[in-house]
Design an enzyme around this catalytic site. Sequence first.
Site, mmCIF file in Angstrom:
data_model
loop_
_atom_site.group_PDB
_atom_site.id
_atom_site.type_symbol
_atom_site.label_atom_id
_atom_site.label_comp_id
_atom_site.label_asym_id
_atom_site.label_seq_id
_atom_site.Cartn_x
_atom_site.Cartn_y
_atom_site.Cartn_z
ATOM 1 C CG ASP A 115 33.272 -1.219 -29.498
ATOM 2 O OD1 ASP A 115 32.557 -1.268 -28.485
ATOM 3 O OD2 ASP A 115 34.412 -1.724 -29.555
ATOM 4 C CG PHE A 135 40.606 -1.471 -26.411
ATOM 5 C CD1 PHE A 135 41.892 -1.995 -26.393
ATOM 6 C CD2 PHE A 135 39.594 -2.201 -25.805
ATOM 7 C CE1 PHE A 135 42.167 -3.217 -25.783
ATOM 8 C CE2 PHE A 135 39.856 -3.420 -25.192
ATOM 9 C CZ PHE A 135 41.148 -3.929 -25.179
ATOM 10 C CE LYS A 143 34.577 -1.721 -21.108
ATOM 11 N NZ LYS A 143 35.547 -2.333 -20.204
HETATM 12 N N1 PLP Z 1 35.303 -2.408 -27.061
HETATM 13 C C1 PLP Z 1 35.508 -1.355 -26.252
HETATM 14 C C2 PLP Z 1 35.135 0.011 -26.724
HETATM 15 C C3 PLP Z 1 36.044 -1.529 -24.967
HETATM 16 O O1 PLP Z 1 36.254 -0.460 -24.176
HETATM 17 C C4 PLP Z 1 36.373 -2.837 -24.550
HETATM 18 C C5 PLP Z 1 36.972 -3.064 -23.222
HETATM 19 O O2 PLP Z 1 37.469 -2.174 -22.566
HETATM 20 C C6 PLP Z 1 36.149 -3.902 -25.423
HETATM 21 C C7 PLP Z 1 35.602 -3.654 -26.670
HETATM 22 C C8 PLP Z 1 36.480 -5.316 -25.025
HETATM 23 O O3 PLP Z 1 35.563 -5.748 -24.080
HETATM 24 P P1 PLP Z 1 35.879 -7.069 -23.195
HETATM 25 O O4 PLP Z 1 37.038 -6.715 -22.314
HETATM 26 O O5 PLP Z 1 34.606 -7.307 -22.438
HETATM 27 O O6 PLP Z 1 36.194 -8.155 -24.140
#
Ligand code: PLP
Length: 380
Positions: A211, A125, A240
């Site tokens: 990520d 994700f 986050k």
């Molecule tokens: N990357 C990862 C690993 C995530 O868990 C998330 C959100 O859960 C995101 C990217 C996207 O982040 P945002 O919701 O702040 O755009």
Amino acid sequence: MPTYPEPPVTFVRGEGSRLYDDSGKEYLDFLSGLAVTSLGHSHPAVADALCEQAKTLLHVSNLYGTTVGPEVATTLDRLIGDGQPAGGRVFFCNSGAEANECALKLARRWAGPGRHVVISAYGSFHGRTLATLHATGQPEKHEPFQPLPEGFRHVAWNDADAMDRATSGEEVAAVLLEPVQGEGGVNPATGEYFAAVRRLCDERGLLMIVDEVQTGLGRTGRWFGFQHFGVQPDVVTMAKALGNGVPIGACWAVGDVASAFRPGDHATTFGGQPLATAAARAVLAVMQKERVPERAAAAGARLGAGLEAIPGVAGVRGLGLLLAARLEDADARTAASAALDAGLVVNPISPTALRFAPSLLVTDDEIDEAVAIVAKVLSV
Ligand code: PLP
């Protein structure tokens, strides 16, 4: 807009690991707003930093210099280097998806025309913007929004041979991976996989983008998840936990990669503004003082052992304080809803597993209380 189901409860206040709803009922928060409030709710250092900064300077745009963002960037660079400067530069933005968008654009800019493909894993994700949605390895989420931006391919998770085959083409620029697939079910990478991917990227001149939006800043028991695996990525994204609830994201890249961007290539109105970076500065100061990676490792071991001992829990997976408990025969959605009624906030990360991501400052008593609630919920 109806992008989420009707909320089961409305929260009006939070303090540490506790949340309070609009009827005054108290809850133990073991989700932290999806791994965001890593220092708990209403942390006084963050609240004070926000108040102080609000009275000093909120925003001037990135056309002018400010002092807080560069300080935060320097700290992040040192944490990415596990205590030593890592020689990188940072772009600040407002969310995880934006941090990944920055990384994807940077990869294209760095690799040059004709090399634009990014390989990510099934089950990953990476966000909900059109590009990060396509990077997200969940094809069922793509379908309503086709056609998506070109240049994304997916491979089986934790499969170095699949990555080897996918990265052999001339048009590949980068690999994008999470150290633990969070939204995909709390599935950690193996050390061998990350090491093999690093080797492939080195041999083929590809960027390794990690990520760390969900895993970064202590949650897994190290400052960053990749540090479990003994590899150094070229690009690291985070968001986050960085603001403990104040929206901020960051894309870090090692110096020669970062300098592929030229003025005008990428921009943001709010990213890096003094208010958000003042929150991040306070968050990072508390995190360092409290040694949150060590705390997360110890607390995660206690939580994992407690959950594993519950009849009805088939196993626990994850790293540090990012854990999922696999349920033997209960439906995870029903179990999460029963836990909420019983005063514990957790979420079903799959039909058969509950996700736990409490504050990194969670106490042993709070862990024991949460385990007791899960045991009670699963016993009925
Ligand atoms: N990357 C990862 C690993 C995530 O868990 C998330 C959100 O859960 C995101 C990217 C996207 O982040 P945002 O919701 O702040 O755009």
